[in-house]
Motif scaffolding. Structure first.
Motif, mmCIF file in Angstrom:
data_model
loop_
_atom_site.group_PDB
_atom_site.id
_atom_site.type_symbol
_atom_site.label_atom_id
_atom_site.label_comp_id
_atom_site.label_asym_id
_atom_site.label_seq_id
_atom_site.Cartn_x
_atom_site.Cartn_y
_atom_site.Cartn_z
ATOM 1 N N PHE A 268 1.052 -1.202 0.013
ATOM 2 C CA PHE A 268 0.058 -0.079 0.025
ATOM 3 C C PHE A 268 0.874 1.118 -0.009
ATOM 4 C CE2 PHE A 268 -2.042 3.313 2.730
ATOM 5 C CZ PHE A 268 -3.006 3.676 1.780
ATOM 6 N N HIS A 269 1.915 1.172 0.779
ATOM 7 C CA HIS A 269 2.772 2.443 0.901
ATOM 8 C C HIS A 269 3.425 2.796 -0.405
ATOM 9 C CE1 HIS A 269 5.765 -0.647 2.187
ATOM 10 N NE2 HIS A 269 6.536 0.395 1.574
ATOM 11 N N GLU A 270 3.509 1.906 -1.343
ATOM 12 C CA GLU A 270 4.265 2.065 -2.461
ATOM 13 C C GLU A 270 3.225 2.576 -3.884
ATOM 14 O OE1 GLU A 270 6.954 -0.982 -3.697
ATOM 15 O OE2 GLU A 270 7.813 -1.033 -1.560
ATOM 16 N N ILE A 271 2.258 2.821 -3.587
ATOM 17 C CA ILE A 271 1.041 2.904 -4.476
ATOM 18 C C ILE A 271 0.861 4.472 -4.271
ATOM 19 C CG2 ILE A 271 -1.278 2.385 -5.246
ATOM 20 C CD1 ILE A 271 -1.244 -0.110 -4.126
ATOM 21 N N GLU A 272 0.603 5.154 -5.619
ATOM 22 C CA GLU A 272 0.423 6.567 -5.630
ATOM 23 C C GLU A 272 -0.850 7.007 -5.389
ATOM 24 O OE1 GLU A 272 2.726 8.851 -5.151
ATOM 25 O OE2 GLU A 272 4.496 7.513 -5.630
ATOM 26 N N PRO A 273 -1.472 7.884 -5.059
ATOM 27 C CA PRO A 273 -2.679 8.426 -4.831
ATOM 28 C C PRO A 273 -3.467 8.569 -6.260
ATOM 29 C CG PRO A 273 -1.521 10.196 -3.462
ATOM 30 C CD PRO A 273 -0.550 9.128 -4.520
ATOM 31 N N GLN A 274 -3.043 8.837 -7.252
ATOM 32 C CA GLN A 274 -3.470 8.644 -8.547
ATOM 33 C C GLN A 274 -3.737 7.249 -9.370
ATOM 34 O OE1 GLN A 274 -0.607 10.255 -8.017
ATOM 35 N NE2 GLN A 274 0.938 9.990 -9.402
ATOM 36 N N GLU A 275 -2.690 6.293 -8.740
ATOM 37 C CA GLU A 275 -2.641 5.087 -9.278
ATOM 38 C C GLU A 275 -4.103 4.293 -8.275
ATOM 39 O OE1 GLU A 275 2.146 4.427 -9.977
ATOM 40 O OE2 GLU A 275 1.004 3.788 -8.185
ATOM 41 N N TYR A 276 -4.184 4.575 -7.254
ATOM 42 C CA TYR A 276 -5.407 4.047 -6.541
ATOM 43 C C TYR A 276 -6.600 4.732 -7.053
ATOM 44 C CZ TYR A 276 -5.796 1.525 -2.272
ATOM 45 O OH TYR A 276 -6.084 0.379 -1.169
ATOM 46 N N ARG A 277 -6.836 5.938 -7.417
ATOM 47 C CA ARG A 277 -7.915 6.289 -8.104
ATOM 48 C C ARG A 277 -8.204 5.768 -9.173
ATOM 49 N NH1 ARG A 277 -11.030 10.774 -7.453
ATOM 50 N NH2 ARG A 277 -9.687 11.592 -5.904
ATOM 51 N N ARG A 278 -7.157 5.488 -9.991
ATOM 52 C CA ARG A 278 -7.397 4.689 -11.399
ATOM 53 C C ARG A 278 -7.719 3.429 -11.656
ATOM 54 N NH1 ARG A 278 -8.955 5.214 -16.530
ATOM 55 N NH2 ARG A 278 -8.109 3.570 -17.753
ATOM 56 N N VAL A 279 -7.401 2.685 -10.393
ATOM 57 C CA VAL A 279 -7.626 1.363 -10.221
ATOM 58 C C VAL A 279 -9.293 1.374 -9.688
ATOM 59 C CG1 VAL A 279 -7.722 -0.687 -8.767
ATOM 60 C CG2 VAL A 279 -5.600 0.454 -9.649
ATOM 61 N N THR A 280 -9.699 2.342 -9.029
ATOM 62 C CA THR A 280 -10.911 2.527 -8.268
ATOM 63 C C THR A 280 -11.953 2.836 -9.659
ATOM 64 O OG1 THR A 280 -10.137 2.949 -6.033
ATOM 65 C CG2 THR A 280 -12.485 3.707 -6.739
ATOM 66 N N ASP A 281 -11.590 3.826 -10.370
ATOM 67 C CA ASP A 281 -12.368 4.240 -11.393
ATOM 68 C C ASP A 281 -12.592 3.066 -12.496
ATOM 69 O OD1 ASP A 281 -12.374 6.934 -10.432
ATOM 70 O OD2 ASP A 281 -10.679 7.694 -11.993
ATOM 71 N N VAL A 282 -11.619 2.377 -12.447
ATOM 72 C CA VAL A 282 -12.002 1.194 -13.657
ATOM 73 C C VAL A 282 -12.703 0.265 -12.946
ATOM 74 C CG1 VAL A 282 -10.935 -0.604 -15.161
ATOM 75 C CG2 VAL A 282 -10.001 1.895 -15.135
ATOM 76 N N CYS A 283 -12.143 -0.525 -11.706
ATOM 77 C CA CYS A 283 -12.554 -1.616 -11.220
ATOM 78 C C CYS A 283 -13.795 -1.629 -10.512
ATOM 79 C CB CYS A 283 -11.648 -2.281 -10.277
ATOM 80 S SG CYS A 283 -10.122 -3.131 -11.359
ATOM 81 N N TYR A 284 -14.185 -0.438 -9.945
ATOM 82 C CA TYR A 284 -15.315 -0.172 -9.063
ATOM 83 C C TYR A 284 -16.418 0.696 -10.071
ATOM 84 C CZ TYR A 284 -18.657 1.805 -5.886
ATOM 85 O OH TYR A 284 -19.824 2.076 -5.231
ATOM 86 N N LEU A 285 -15.997 2.012 -10.013
ATOM 87 C CA LEU A 285 -16.886 2.843 -10.847
ATOM 88 C C LEU A 285 -17.127 2.513 -12.371
ATOM 89 C CD1 LEU A 285 -15.442 6.237 -9.618
ATOM 90 C CD2 LEU A 285 -17.478 4.869 -8.919
ATOM 91 N N GLY A 286 -16.352 1.777 -12.878
ATOM 92 C CA GLY A 286 -16.505 1.024 -14.100
ATOM 93 C C GLY A 286 -17.715 0.388 -14.136
ATOM 94 N N PHE A 287 -17.854 -0.665 -13.060
ATOM 95 C CA PHE A 287 -19.099 -1.333 -13.024
ATOM 96 C C PHE A 287 -20.198 -0.630 -12.613
ATOM 97 C CE2 PHE A 287 -15.944 -4.505 -13.010
ATOM 98 C CZ PHE A 287 -16.388 -5.670 -12.856
#
Length: 336
Positions: free
Chosen positions: A93-112
């Protein structure tokens, strides 16, 4: 039948689209990778179906809505929508950038969410339709190194449960169900953004994407159940989380890092599809399968039993009746 599949260019979405083609379905294919979309469309047509490939980033709700409109203009009313689209980051977790977290959420959750919105906008007024969310055992029990993905999959479960209660309140004939998947041999492990020292891998046991696709189509045909669990490992994971979550915490803390990596070191320059598709000169069409064919199972006994549970229940009931009759008959026979 008109069906939309997101994430259709590779992996589970690709395998599902191909099987829909074998049914003669008319399939709208949504994904970013154009080479994969075109190859998927060719497979569908070769199998006897019809296909419309629409390059789409599901993180963009306007693009998803426009794609749904194009599908209906081309094929007619959408009967089913299957949300599969995926991207992720493999890292602590501590190696993931905020914008990367947002991108995963945008695709894997909000994409659904976006796909479900586009589908329901059309299905609710008609009182007809099925939405299948391709979930994961990791949406019920999280593991290390995939916090962004696990968070998104957990969110899908909560969102879908809330939506299901609203549809029940309306007495709607639109159905929504979730298929929780095991570890699968898809191309994602070769293109996921990874900060691990070794090549990412699915946690064994590993199943082929066709196992997942068959489960998706079964859920499409039988959408009334809240969830479908695919693979014995998914069953064990979900039930283990319900019974002994603290024990699983300690087990995964010890084993979760090693089990998600091969022995093959990887450099920092490998391609990743988080921000753009790994397509064209960078790799072209990747198909449904990843690099773990020699380790992957082509069938799931657990899913077969789930698909045939009514037959098995009926057989067991009939066998029990026959046995009871035999016992009763023997009781009436003269004893020697």
């Amino acid at each position: 039948m008109v069906v939309v599949v997101t994430g259709a260019s590779a992996g589970v979405g690709r395998a599902t689209a191909r099987m829909l083609g074998e049914r003669g379905a008319r399939v709208g294919l949504l994904a970013r990778g154009e080479a994969g979309l075109d190859a998927a469309a060719d497979e569908i047509r070769s199998a006897g179906g019809e296909a419309l490939a629409i390059p789409t980033d599901v993180a963009d709700p306007t693009a998803v809505e426009e794609a749904a409109t194009r599908v209906e203009q081309h094929f007619g009313p959408i009967d089913a929508w299957i949300n599969v689209a995926f991207t992720s980051v493999f890292a602590p977790f501590h190696e993931i950038e905020p914008q990367e977290y947002r991108r995963v959420t945008d695709v894997c959750y909000l994409g659904f969410v976006h796909g479900t919105m586009a589908a329901l906008t059309r299905m609710r007024p008609r009182g007809h339709g099925v939405i299948v969310q391709v979930g994961s055992a990791l949406g019920e029990r999280a593991i290390p190194l995939q916090s962004a993905y696990c968070g998104a999959k957990h969110a899908i479960n909560g969102f879908t449960e809330s939506l299901r209660t609203e549809l029940l309140h309306e007495r709607s004939k639109v159905h929504v169900t979730v298929v929780q998947m095991p570890a699968l041999n898809t191309p994602q492990f070769s293109w996921v953004l990874s900060r691990l020292p070794h090549h990412p891998q699915p946690v064994p046991p590993i199943y082929q994407p066709e196992v997942a696709a068959r489960a998706v189509l079964f859920a499409l045909d039988h959408p009334r159940r809240k969830q479908y669990w695919v693979g014995a490992s998914t069953v064990a994971t979900i039930l283990g989380q319900r019974v002994a979550p603290a024990l699983l915490d300690r087990y995964l803390a010890r084993s979760g890092y090693k089990s998600q990596q091969t022995d093959q070191p990887v450099g920092s320059g490998r391609p990743a599809n988080l921000w753009r598709p790994v397509d064209g000169a960078a790799g072209g069409d990747h198909g449904a399968h990843g690099i773990f064919d020699d380790q992957a199972h082509g069938h799931s006994a657990q899913m077969w039993l789930s698909r045939h549970r009514r037959l098995l229940t009926g057989t067991a009931t009939a066998a029990g009746a026959v046995a009871a009759a035999a016992v009763a008959g023997s009781a009436r026979l003269p004893q020697h």
